[in-house]
Design a protein around this motif. Structure first.
Motif, PDB file in Angstrom:
ATOM      1  N   UNK A 282       0.820  -1.196   0.000  1.00 56.42           N
ATOM      2  CA  UNK A 282       0.000   0.000   0.000  1.00 56.42           C
ATOM      3  C   UNK A 282       0.855   1.246   0.000  1.00 56.42           C
ATOM      4  N   UNK A 283       0.192   2.385   0.040  1.00 59.23           N
ATOM      5  CA  UNK A 283       0.870   3.680   0.095  1.00 59.23           C
ATOM      6  C   UNK A 283      -0.099   4.670   0.733  1.00 59.23           C
TER       7      UNK A 283
ATOM      8  N   UNK B 197      -3.465   0.151   2.513  1.00 60.99           N
ATOM      9  CA  UNK B 197      -3.851  -1.256   2.640  1.00 60.99           C
ATOM     10  C   UNK B 197      -5.242  -1.352   3.270  1.00 60.99           C
ATOM     11  N   UNK B 198      -6.093  -2.234   2.729  1.00 65.45           N
ATOM     12  CA  UNK B 198      -7.482  -2.295   3.187  1.00 65.45           C
ATOM     13  C   UNK B 198      -7.843  -3.591   3.911  1.00 65.45           C
ATOM     14  N   UNK B 199      -6.910  -4.517   4.028  1.00 69.31           N
ATOM     15  CA  UNK B 199      -7.213  -5.797   4.656  1.00 69.31           C
ATOM     16  C   UNK B 199      -6.998  -5.771   6.157  1.00 69.31           C
TER      17      UNK B 199
ATOM     18  N   UNK C 249      -5.300   3.925   7.742  1.00 71.09           N
ATOM     19  CA  UNK C 249      -6.623   4.532   7.820  1.00 71.09           C
ATOM     20  C   UNK C 249      -7.738   3.703   7.221  1.00 71.09           C
ATOM     21  N   UNK C 250      -7.410   2.758   6.335  1.00 70.20           N
ATOM     22  CA  UNK C 250      -8.451   1.943   5.703  1.00 70.20           C
ATOM     23  C   UNK C 250      -8.369   0.486   6.117  1.00 70.20           C
ATOM     24  N   UNK C 251      -7.443   0.149   7.002  1.00 69.27           N
ATOM     25  CA  UNK C 251      -7.225  -1.241   7.391  1.00 69.27           C
ATOM     26  C   UNK C 251      -8.195  -1.673   8.486  1.00 69.27           C
ATOM     27  N   UNK C 252      -8.370  -2.980   8.587  1.00 73.05           N
ATOM     28  CA  UNK C 252      -9.126  -3.591   9.676  1.00 73.05           C
ATOM     29  C   UNK C 252      -8.112  -3.954  10.760  1.00 73.05           C
ATOM     30  N   UNK C 253      -7.938  -3.059  11.736  1.00 72.01           N
ATOM     31  CA  UNK C 253      -6.885  -3.229  12.738  1.00 72.01           C
ATOM     32  C   UNK C 253      -7.331  -4.157  13.858  1.00 72.01           C
ATOM     33  N   UNK C 254      -6.521  -5.169  14.131  1.00 71.14           N
ATOM     34  CA  UNK C 254      -6.751  -6.090  15.243  1.00 71.14           C
ATOM     35  C   UNK C 254      -5.544  -5.946  16.172  1.00 71.14           C
ATOM     36  N   UNK C 255      -5.762  -5.509  17.400  1.00 71.43           N
ATOM     37  CA  UNK C 255      -4.667  -5.053  18.259  1.00 71.43           C
ATOM     38  C   UNK C 255      -4.588  -5.893  19.530  1.00 71.43           C
ATOM     39  N   UNK C 256      -3.373  -6.359  19.845  1.00 73.97           N
ATOM     40  CA  UNK C 256      -3.132  -7.120  21.076  1.00 73.97           C
ATOM     41  C   UNK C 256      -1.959  -6.493  21.820  1.00 73.97           C
ATOM     42  N   UNK C 257      -1.997  -6.460  23.152  1.00 72.43           N
ATOM     43  CA  UNK C 257      -0.947  -5.777  23.907  1.00 72.43           C
ATOM     44  C   UNK C 257       0.351  -6.553  24.082  1.00 72.43           C
ATOM     45  N   UNK C 258       0.395  -7.839  23.770  1.00 68.89           N
ATOM     46  CA  UNK C 258       1.577  -8.695  23.934  1.00 68.89           C
ATOM     47  C   UNK C 258       1.748  -9.187  25.363  1.00 68.89           C
ATOM     48  N   UNK C 259       1.517  -8.343  26.347  1.00 69.26           N
ATOM     49  CA  UNK C 259       1.610  -8.747  27.751  1.00 69.26           C
ATOM     50  C   UNK C 259       1.009  -7.641  28.611  1.00 69.26           C
TER      51      UNK C 259
ATOM     52  N   UNK D 118     -10.269  -0.079  14.979  1.00 71.49           N
ATOM     53  CA  UNK D 118      -9.480  -1.022  15.775  1.00 71.49           C
ATOM     54  C   UNK D 118     -10.366  -1.928  16.627  1.00 71.49           C
ATOM     55  N   UNK D 119     -10.003  -3.207  16.659  1.00 72.27           N
ATOM     56  CA  UNK D 119     -10.564  -4.179  17.598  1.00 72.27           C
ATOM     57  C   UNK D 119      -9.466  -4.566  18.568  1.00 72.27           C
ATOM     58  N   UNK D 120      -9.713  -4.402  19.863  1.00 65.82           N
ATOM     59  CA  UNK D 120      -8.709  -4.705  20.878  1.00 65.82           C
ATOM     60  C   UNK D 120      -8.973  -6.082  21.492  1.00 65.82           C
ATOM     61  N   UNK D 121      -7.907  -6.880  21.600  1.00 72.07           N
ATOM     62  CA  UNK D 121      -7.972  -8.196  22.230  1.00 72.07           C
ATOM     63  C   UNK D 121      -7.124  -8.135  23.496  1.00 72.07           C
ATOM     64  N   UNK D 122      -7.759  -8.178  24.661  1.00 77.78           N
ATOM     65  CA  UNK D 122      -7.041  -8.051  25.931  1.00 77.78           C
ATOM     66  C   UNK D 122      -7.586  -9.053  26.935  1.00 77.78           C
TER      67      UNK D 122
END
Length: 273
Positions: free
Chosen positions: A109-110, A115-117, A140-150, A166-170
């Motif tokens: 992407x640029x 990137x849109x996935x 800005x167009x991506x489906x963000x899935x976010x995890x904190x790692x720890x 953003x979708x947060x997984x905690x």
């Protein structure tokens, strides 16, 4: 196992790291993920790249540093769960935004054609880079899935807390750290994160209830009971299974159920790494 214990056990060495764990799980679910990360040009790095390739994980966009060693994570687990862990992610932190080049140079992407996935993003990145990502047009167009790692890195995700995509997984502890509160249930933690402006969250609590919450609805389910054989990577498997279920068209309730079942299977030791 208690602090100070010296006990017999098994020492195993496996490919890992949050992004790698998620990628391996996505591959098991039939998807073809690509890694954006930093790996040294050392023997361990070569081994890790090979491990990814044989599992169908793309590594063409991985930043291979000439002078930074490959990072290492070490966990000590007992029958009573995770005893302690050390994450040496100094090379990833030093690489900074070099790992994102494929999202800006046209390969993925640029700024003009972002990137849109789906992108699985983990909190091993520095606060500065996560803050940059939170406002970057590249995401800005991506489906963000976010995890904190720890839990120790949970608060790094604050810049992404109210990101509209953003979708947060905690887990429950991480939800508490992000909200500066203590919660007794996943529902309470998820509801508090939504109240703080989160777009969508999934909060787990080990073998207890897990909750998926959006601005309009909440879904709480209990994972199937299993004998625990391992815990490291369970959250990453949960996240990957949920992403795969949604890509396959599952709704909120069914995607949560499939993610909990996959994580339980992983914890039981009945799946290959």
């Amino acid at each position: 196992m208690r602090v100070g214990s010296d006990v017999p056990g098994r020492i195993i060495r496996v490919p890992g790291g949050v992004a790698m764990n998620i990628a391996m799980a996505l591959s098991r679910f039939g998807l073809k993920p690509d890694l954006l990360s930093a790996v040294g040009r050392d023997a361990q790095g070569d081994e890790l790249i090979e491990a990814a390739n044989v599992r169908g994980i793309g590594t063409n966009y991985v930043y291979r540093s000439e002078d930074l060693p490959s990072d290492i994570y070490m966990a000590v687990e007992g029958a009573n769960g995770l005893i302690a862990a050390i994450a040496d992610a100094h090379s990833l932190e030093a690489a900074g935004d070099k790992i994102l080049r494929a999202l800006s140079d046209g390969r993925l992407g640029s700024e003009n054609t972002p990137y849109t996935g789906p992108i699985a993003l983990d909190g091993n990145l520095t606060v500065a880079l996560l803050r940059k990502i939170s406002t970057s047009p590249l995401f800005g167009a991506a489906d963000l899935r976010v995890a904190p790692a720890s839990p120790g890195k949970a608060e790094r995700l604050l810049p992404l807390l109210d990101h509209p995509r953003a979708t947060l997984y905690v887990n429950l502890e991480e939800a508490g750290l992000l909200c500066h509160q203590t919660f007794d249930t996943s529902l309470a933690g998820a509801s508090a994160l939504i109240a703080k402006g989160a777009h969508r969250v999934l909060v787990t609590d080990g073998a207890k209830d897990a909750t998926l919450a959006t601005q309009n609805a909440t879904f709480t389910q209990t994972p199937p009971p299993v004998m625990v054989a391992r815990v490291t990577g369970a959250g990453d498997t949960f996240m990957a299974a949920h992403i795969a279920a949604e890509i396959d068209g599952a709704d909120h309730e069914n995607s949560l159920s499939q993610a909990l079942e996959a994580a339980a299977l992983y914890v039981s030791g009945d799946t290959d790494i």
